[in-house]
Design a protein around this motif. Structure first.
Motif, mmCIF file in Angstrom:
data_model
loop_
_atom_site.group_PDB
_atom_site.id
_atom_site.type_symbol
_atom_site.label_atom_id
_atom_site.label_comp_id
_atom_site.label_asym_id
_atom_site.label_seq_id
_atom_site.Cartn_x
_atom_site.Cartn_y
_atom_site.Cartn_z
ATOM 1 N N UNK A 37 77.492 -64.157 4.057
ATOM 2 C CA UNK A 37 77.083 -62.794 3.742
ATOM 3 C C UNK A 37 75.715 -62.958 3.071
ATOM 4 N N UNK A 38 75.166 -61.892 2.748
ATOM 5 C CA UNK A 38 73.784 -61.805 1.887
ATOM 6 C C UNK A 38 73.908 -62.501 0.606
ATOM 7 N N UNK A 39 72.996 -63.180 0.017
ATOM 8 C CA UNK A 39 73.174 -63.567 -1.370
ATOM 9 C C UNK A 39 72.267 -62.655 -2.257
ATOM 10 N N UNK A 40 72.765 -62.050 -3.164
ATOM 11 C CA UNK A 40 72.015 -61.077 -3.970
ATOM 12 C C UNK A 40 71.222 -61.406 -4.802
ATOM 13 N N UNK A 41 71.486 -62.935 -5.093
ATOM 14 C CA UNK A 41 70.728 -63.401 -5.984
ATOM 15 C C UNK A 41 69.346 -64.157 -5.409
ATOM 16 N N UNK A 42 69.088 -63.945 -4.267
ATOM 17 C CA UNK A 42 67.885 -64.483 -3.502
ATOM 18 C C UNK A 42 67.071 -63.251 -2.978
ATOM 19 N N UNK A 43 65.683 -63.417 -3.051
ATOM 20 C CA UNK A 43 64.871 -62.226 -2.588
ATOM 21 C C UNK A 43 64.950 -62.176 -1.124
ATOM 22 N N UNK A 44 65.028 -61.046 -0.445
ATOM 23 C CA UNK A 44 65.076 -60.719 0.860
ATOM 24 C C UNK A 44 64.160 -61.899 1.738
ATOM 25 N N UNK A 45 64.864 -62.427 2.741
ATOM 26 C CA UNK A 45 63.868 -63.415 3.480
ATOM 27 C C UNK A 45 63.071 -62.791 4.347
ATOM 28 N N UNK A 46 61.941 -63.434 4.944
ATOM 29 C CA UNK A 46 60.814 -63.133 5.602
ATOM 30 C C UNK A 46 61.310 -62.584 7.172
ATOM 31 N N UNK A 47 62.538 -63.205 7.595
ATOM 32 C CA UNK A 47 62.930 -62.929 8.833
ATOM 33 C C UNK A 47 64.481 -62.489 8.591
ATOM 34 N N UNK A 48 65.122 -62.215 9.775
ATOM 35 C CA UNK A 48 66.420 -61.663 9.932
ATOM 36 C C UNK A 48 67.229 -62.879 9.163
ATOM 37 N N UNK A 49 68.333 -62.474 8.427
ATOM 38 C CA UNK A 49 69.659 -63.501 7.856
ATOM 39 C C UNK A 49 70.190 -63.995 9.213
ATOM 40 N N UNK A 50 70.725 -65.247 8.933
ATOM 41 C CA UNK A 50 71.621 -65.764 9.874
ATOM 42 C C UNK A 50 72.819 -65.102 10.213
ATOM 43 N N UNK A 51 73.074 -65.199 11.578
ATOM 44 C CA UNK A 51 74.285 -64.729 12.167
ATOM 45 C C UNK A 51 74.096 -63.187 12.338
ATOM 46 N N UNK A 52 73.036 -62.334 12.089
ATOM 47 C CA UNK A 52 72.759 -60.957 12.172
ATOM 48 C C UNK A 52 73.797 -60.256 11.002
ATOM 49 N N UNK A 53 73.896 -60.799 9.945
ATOM 50 C CA UNK A 53 74.534 -60.111 8.801
ATOM 51 C C UNK A 53 73.974 -58.987 8.517
ATOM 52 N N UNK A 54 72.424 -58.718 8.722
ATOM 53 C CA UNK A 54 71.975 -57.520 7.988
ATOM 54 C C UNK A 54 72.360 -56.249 9.163
ATOM 55 N N UNK A 55 72.788 -56.629 10.521
ATOM 56 C CA UNK A 55 73.180 -55.636 11.298
ATOM 57 C C UNK A 55 74.551 -55.331 11.266
ATOM 58 N N UNK A 56 75.250 -55.868 10.327
ATOM 59 C CA UNK A 56 76.920 -55.652 10.165
ATOM 60 C C UNK A 56 77.149 -54.643 9.353
ATOM 61 N N UNK A 57 78.138 -53.736 9.827
ATOM 62 C CA UNK A 57 78.601 -52.730 8.720
ATOM 63 C C UNK A 57 80.081 -52.963 8.224
ATOM 64 N N UNK A 58 80.801 -54.000 8.871
ATOM 65 C CA UNK A 58 81.938 -54.499 8.662
ATOM 66 C C UNK A 58 82.027 -55.985 8.850
ATOM 67 N N UNK A 59 83.053 -56.629 8.243
ATOM 68 C CA UNK A 59 83.131 -58.332 8.572
ATOM 69 C C UNK A 59 83.510 -58.304 9.812
ATOM 70 N N UNK A 60 83.092 -59.611 10.555
ATOM 71 C CA UNK A 60 83.393 -59.836 11.983
ATOM 72 C C UNK A 60 83.222 -61.177 11.914
ATOM 73 N N UNK A 61 84.283 -61.711 12.633
ATOM 74 C CA UNK A 61 84.219 -63.282 13.311
ATOM 75 C C UNK A 61 83.249 -63.131 14.477
ATOM 76 N N UNK A 62 81.923 -63.896 14.067
ATOM 77 C CA UNK A 62 80.726 -63.681 15.311
ATOM 78 C C UNK A 62 80.790 -64.720 16.133
ATOM 79 N N UNK A 63 81.077 -66.000 15.509
ATOM 80 C CA UNK A 63 80.951 -67.056 16.539
ATOM 81 C C UNK A 63 81.584 -68.318 16.079
ATOM 82 N N UNK A 64 81.507 -69.353 16.617
ATOM 83 C CA UNK A 64 82.298 -70.629 16.113
ATOM 84 C C UNK A 64 81.442 -71.968 16.523
ATOM 85 N N UNK A 65 81.568 -72.832 16.067
ATOM 86 C CA UNK A 65 81.000 -74.460 16.299
ATOM 87 C C UNK A 65 81.826 -75.650 16.663
#
Length: 210
Positions: free
Chosen positions: A61-89
């Motif tokens: 999830x987002x790290x409050x100790x880091x400044x906002x990144x230039x692009x979207x955060x990984x795994x589209x966490x910015x678009x989430x409103x609730x936790x979700x299992x988004x993928x696997x490897x």
């Protein structure tokens, strides 16, 4: 069919509020996830739980100790409103060969990119993974990862909740099964809304996450 895919590397549980999700996981399972590390420049950090064997769960999830990144955060966490299992490897024996083979079978898992993060003790972990617009947007088709000579996260003495089952639903299960076959892996997929579900064994009994 085995409900735990061969060569499973990890599951990704993404969240808009990392600490709240870690607390909820701890409450439900009785197992506290361990700090994983910070993804410098990407604006995220993670917590980890072993799933048995060489598999693990990544809660990211987002790290409050880091400044906002230039692009979207990984795994589209910015678009989430609730936790979700988004993928696997999955971790194939030869990442480059697995990508090439999948492409000959009609599925492009994406280009291979280097990644890294610092562990809480300052150790730099470096790995390679597939990432790109050609990956299937559902998240049900795994991305591929190669840890190289780095110590695998599951070998770091993580707290454990053994994985009991992993399954998915999709509007067109046959499409997903075809793409899974291109990667030489499998996952139980039934018809329904897009989603990944996993169940872990815990001190409080089996617990299911979606």
């Amino acid at each position: 069919m085995n409900t735990i895919p061969a060569r499973l590397d990890h599951l990704v549980l993404a969240t808009p509020d990392l600490m709240a999700t870690v607390a909820d996981f701890t409450r439900r399972t009785g197992v506290a996830p361990a700090p994983g590390g910070v993804h410098v420049g990407l604006g995220t950090r993670n917590f980890l739980v072993a799933l048995g064997g060489s598999g693990y769960l990544e809660i990211i999830g987002p790290d409050p100790e880091q400044p906002a990144p230039e692009g979207p955060r990984p795994f589209s966490v910015d678009a989430l409103s609730v936790p979700r299992t988004v993928t696997w490897a999955i971790s194939p024996p030869d990442l480059d060969a697995a990508v090439a083979t999948a492409r000959t079978r009609g599925y492009d898992p994406g280009d291979i990119h280097p990644m890294s993060r610092r562990t809480p003790d300052g150790t730099l972990l470096e790995w390679r993974l597939t990432d790109g617009d050609t990956q299937h947007p559902s998240g049900l088709v795994p991305f591929l990862i190669d840890w190289g000579t780095a110590r695998h996260p599951s070998a770091s003495g993580l707290p454990a909740t053994p994985l009991l089952a992993l399954s998915a639903t999709a509007p067109d299960p046959d499409e997903i099964r075809h793409l899974l076959a291109a990667l030489d892996t499998e996952l139980p997929v039934t018809e329904g809304p897009l989603g990944l579900t996993f169940t872990v064994d815990t001190p409080r009994g089996p617990v299911t996450f979606t």
